[in-house]
Write a protein that holds these residues in place. Structure first.
Motif, PDB file in Angstrom:
ATOM      1  N   GLY A  12     -18.792   1.226 -20.552  1.00 59.64           N
ATOM      2  CA  GLY A  12     -18.367   0.002 -19.890  1.00 59.64           C
ATOM      3  C   GLY A  12     -17.090  -0.610 -20.422  1.00 59.64           C
ATOM      4  O   GLY A  12     -16.697  -1.694 -19.986  1.00 59.64           O
ATOM      5  N   LYS A  13     -16.412   0.082 -21.369  1.00 52.70           N
ATOM      6  CA  LYS A  13     -15.184  -0.467 -21.951  1.00 52.70           C
ATOM      7  C   LYS A  13     -14.045   0.546 -21.882  1.00 52.70           C
ATOM      8  O   LYS A  13     -14.275   1.760 -21.774  1.00 52.70           O
ATOM      9  N   LEU A  21     -13.505  -4.903 -21.576  1.00 54.54           N
ATOM     10  CA  LEU A  21     -14.406  -4.529 -20.500  1.00 54.54           C
ATOM     11  C   LEU A  21     -13.661  -3.793 -19.386  1.00 54.54           C
ATOM     12  O   LEU A  21     -12.535  -4.170 -19.023  1.00 54.54           O
ATOM     13  N   ASP A  62     -13.458  -3.856 -16.255  1.00 53.69           N
ATOM     14  CA  ASP A  62     -13.502  -4.574 -14.987  1.00 53.69           C
ATOM     15  C   ASP A  62     -12.140  -4.388 -14.337  1.00 53.69           C
ATOM     16  O   ASP A  62     -11.120  -4.834 -14.888  1.00 53.69           O
ATOM     17  N   ASN A  88     -17.684  -3.221 -15.504  1.00 47.31           N
ATOM     18  CA  ASN A  88     -18.253  -2.384 -16.579  1.00 47.31           C
ATOM     19  C   ASN A  88     -18.072  -0.899 -16.275  1.00 47.31           C
ATOM     20  O   ASN A  88     -18.886  -0.077 -16.685  1.00 47.31           O
ATOM     21  N   GLU A 127     -18.599   0.385 -13.492  1.00 50.23           N
ATOM     22  CA  GLU A 127     -19.511   0.700 -12.387  1.00 50.23           C
ATOM     23  C   GLU A 127     -18.919   0.186 -11.080  1.00 50.23           C
ATOM     24  O   GLU A 127     -18.482  -0.961 -10.984  1.00 50.23           O
TER      25      GLU A 127
END
Length: 544
Positions: free
Chosen positions: A50-51, A507, A509, A536, A538
């Motif tokens: 997620g990073k 993150l 994002d 993340n 996703e």
């Protein structure tokens, strides 16, 4: 010999792959705006757990890493996930369950939409949101006779676009026990020939709104879910929800723990005793998706409903100057209390008088430069002598560029041209601390952050009006606007070390757009679409 060389090549390839580090995702063949300090661009990055793990050229990233998922951006622009620094996430979700009265051109159109909505929603209170008399030919506030005639036995409550005024029919007034106009601190009940018109301003709104039944758990979950879906589709990955109570915070926590709500939320608690007791007792709340450390306070109302508190009367209504919603001692006491707990104070201030009052209180409490990041939400109309009060105490002006382009048609009538010059002054405000967070105030404005970017940089409406831009001297550069929607918005929330830019350790994002907004013409900005949104690492949205 040929088969031997082929086998050798296969072995070499397998060995090469085995030497690569395994990651979850690689994004490549992109123009990645990292929004780091140098505002660097790269071609690719790798994501693990997620990073962001690494950034660089496509060949280098793909040469060092192999991934379960590879995303070919096909040369498209990639940005950090957009952050809305001032919005009403829950309120927006609620508005999706009510009659949509935005962009109506007359009171008759409001009534028509309401009749249609009522046919499909026959039970309970009839709620609508978004009317604005400034968009009508007749710009006077409406009266409720027709509402009462159409719905004599059903309470009707219609919020104005800014949430600082509403109109209620007689049944709603009766249910709230309102029989005649009352003298209110920070509020008004409009009358005509001694009779209530149903129009309620600022603190009067709550007298009726408080009688509307709260949604049950099933509807509340739908409210959050509907808001989240639309926000992800707009490229938003963090929302500042300005003004909820502690029960809403606990419901958000429940939904997030159940993975029913993925949106990252920075929640400001409303200014009331229960919320102070709750957060002072529990302490600041910080999880990967939830941050609660701030209080939202209201100094005045809105310019559109003439509730903004001005130093001098409204140009188009000389008997009114607006009003503070509480007495000054309340704001002094609240500021001292919030400071004692080490929390953040975020105060809605529209008019120049409201801004001056709050800025002076902040300066008295903060005592010079600091890193407490207290905020003025909107900072819309300022006296020219008060701008430096932001910089003296490191006060953050949290602004919404689409307010400027929505209000520009009539703001001069309210303020006069001399006073208008120091309104919506984002460039002047940026100079105070060298950074400025941007938001929308949705559902007051459209949730689309690309409209924020357009309004901040172009200062025109979608038709290109006005030709040279509205007070173009206060436009932001494209880089400043992008920073305002990403890293500076994160900084306003004390989150700049974890989000707001695409850097190692932060993150994952991010959002992929079909146009590069940093290089786009104004016309193409308005056509730009979100292709994919990731939280993340996703994928949470993909355009159909």
């Amino acid at each position: 010999m040929k088969s031997f060389l082929t086998a050798l090549a296969v072995v070499a390839t397998l060995a090469s792959c085995s030497n690569k580090k395994q990651v979850d995702t690689i994004v490549y063949n992109a123009k990645v705006y990292t929004v780091n300090t140098a505002f660097d661009t790269v071609e690719a990055f790798a994501v693990q757990n997620g990073k962001i793990l690494a950034l660089g050229k496509t060949d280098d990233i793909k040469g060092e890493y192999s991934a379960k998922e590879e995303i070919d951006a096909a040369g498209k622009a990639v940005y950090p996930g957009f952050i809305d620094a001032h919005a009403h996430f829950y309120g927006y979700g609620q508005s999706l369950q009510a009659a949509d009265l935005r962009e109506t051109k007359s009171w008759d159109e409001v009534l028509k939409r309401l009749i249609d909505f009522a046919k499909a929603h026959p039970d309970g209170w009839l709620i609508g949101n978004g009317w604005d008399q400034n968009d009508w030919t007749n710009k006077a506030f409406p009266t409720n006779e027709q509402l009462t005639a159409l719905f004599p036995n059903r309470p009707v409550f219609l919020n104005r676009i800014d949430g600082h005024a509403a109109i209620a029919n007689q049944k709603a007034l009766d249910d709230a026990g309102i029989k005649q106009a009352e003298n209110l601190v920070g509020g008004d009940m409009l009358t005509q020939n001694g009779k209530l018109t149903g129009v309620l301003i600022d603190n009067a709104v709550a007298l009726v709104e408080s009688k509307i039944p709260s949604p049950d758990a099933k509807l509340a979950e739908k409210i959050f879910s509907d808001a989240q879906a639309n926000c992800f589709a707009a490229g938003l990955t963090t929302i500042d929800d300005c003004g909820l109570d502690w029960r809403a915070v606990e419901f958000v926590e429940k939904l997030q723990k159940e993975n029913k709500l993925k949106m990252r939320l920075y929640i400001m608690l409303s200014d009331n005793a229960e919320n102070y007791d709750y957060l002072f007792s529990r302490g600041a709340i910080k999880t990967p998706r939830l941050n609660v450390r701030a209080f939202k306070v209201y100094a005045d109302g809105a310019l559109g409903s003439r509730g903004a508190c001005l130093l001098h009367p409204y140009t188009d209504m000389p008997n009114k100057s607006g009003f503070l919603l509480k007495n000054i001692k309340h704001y002094e006491d609240v500021a001292a209390k919030i400071a004692s707990g080490g929390f953040q104070m975020c105060t809605h201030a529209i008019g120049d008088s409201a801004n001056r009052v709050i800025l002076n209180i902040y300066n008295k409490v903060l005592k010079g430069k600091n890193d407490k990041r207290w905020r003025i939400e909107h900072a819309q109309v300022l006296n020219k002598n008060d701008f430096d009060l932001f910089g003296k105490a490191s006060i953050i002006p949290s602004v919404q560029p689409t307010h400027a382009t929505s209000d520009m048609y009539w703001a001069g009538q309210r303020l006069g041209q001399a006073r208008l010059k120091d309104a919506y002054a984002y460039k002047q405000l940026l100079k105070q601390n060298g950074w400025i967070p941007l938001g929308t105030d949705f559902p007051v404005e459209n949730i689309n952050p690309l409209l924020t970017f357009y309004a901040a940089t172009v200062r025109q409406d979608a038709s290109g009006f006005p030709k040279n831009g509205f007070q173009k001297e206060n436009a932001l550069t494209p880089e400043e606007a992008l920073r305002g929607m990403t890293i500076w918005a994160a900084k306003a929330n004390f989150e700049e070390k974890e989000k707001g830019s695409l850097e190692v350790g932060k993150l994952a994002d991010f959002v992929i757009l079909d146009h590069d907004i940093l290089k786009s013409t104004p016309q193409n900005l308005l056509k730009t679409k979100v292709l994919k949104t990731y939280l993340n690492g996703e994928k949470v949205y993909e355009a159909k």
